[in-house]
Design a protein around this motif. Structure first.
Motif, PDB file in Angstrom:
ATOM      1  N   LYS A 137       0.824  -1.213   0.000  1.00 20.14           N
ATOM      2  CA  LYS A 137       0.000   0.000   0.000  1.00 20.14           C
ATOM      3  C   LYS A 137       0.853   1.256   0.000  1.00 20.14           C
ATOM      4  O   LYS A 137       0.536   2.231  -0.668  1.00 20.14           O
ATOM      5  N   GLU A 186      -0.066   4.018  -2.791  1.00 18.17           N
ATOM      6  CA  GLU A 186      -0.702   5.255  -2.318  1.00 18.17           C
ATOM      7  C   GLU A 186       0.262   5.956  -1.374  1.00 18.17           C
ATOM      8  O   GLU A 186       0.449   5.551  -0.230  1.00 18.17           O
ATOM      9  N   ARG A 212       0.048   8.960  -0.106  1.00 20.94           N
ATOM     10  CA  ARG A 212      -0.538   9.889   0.864  1.00 20.94           C
ATOM     11  C   ARG A 212      -1.099   9.199   2.106  1.00 20.94           C
ATOM     12  O   ARG A 212      -1.641   9.859   2.977  1.00 20.94           O
TER      13      ARG A 212
END
Length: 166
Positions: free
Chosen positions: A60, A64, A66
């Motif tokens: 993850k 991603e 952020r």
């Protein structure tokens, strides 16, 4: 369950032209060799090399950027009286026998004790039963006074559910 033939079936479904027959796949990846049942490292490396282009492994944090770092909070939940009853019952019934068997096996074999022996299995089974008790005491046969009924007593029987119900 999770055999190489099942892997071939999935690969055949995805790429029927690459993996047309299971016989060739099974013969090419006989990963277990000898009576000991140990995986052959050379064959394992070959299998990994063939399957590497088909496998996609992502984390993850790589996908991603952020996402904040994972925050883990431990909440200690007390056992209810029902859970304590089953916990003590399991410990008094199973722990003494499992530990006695384990000690007897270790004395018979010296220091090295085989992890596949029955005494280790009994101890592992006891730990799984204790884990089940901590989750909810009604997981045991005969523990639920009203089977099939979900009411407040169901929530009150488990410390975890009581905490979540607050």
């Amino acid at each position: 369950q999770n055999s190489l033939h099942e892997l071939w079936a999935l690969l055949n479904l995805l790429h029927p032209d690459w993996f047309p027959k299971s016989d060739a796949f099974d013969a090419a990846f006989q990963l277990v060799s000898g009576a000991a049942g140990k995986a052959d490292p050379v064959q394992l490396m070959k299998a990994q090399r063939v399957l590497r282009p088909l496998m996609l492994r992502r984390l993850k944090v790589d996908v991603e950027k952020r996402l904040p770092p994972k925050l883990e909070t431990k909440i200690m939940c007390p056992l209810t009286s029902c859970q304590a009853f089953w916990y003590k019952r399991l410990l008094l019934r199973g722990c003494r026998d499992a530990l006695a068997d384990l000690e007897r096996d270790s004395q018979a074999q010296g220091v090295a004790v085989d992890a596949k022996k029955g005494s280790w299995k009994k101890l592992h089974s006891l730990l799984m039963q204790l884990r089940k008790c901590v989750n909810h005491p009604y997981l045991f046969e005969g523990a639920d006074p009203t089977p099939g009924v979900t009411d407040d007593a169901f929530v009150e029987a488990s410390g975890k559910l009581r905490m979540l119900d607050r």
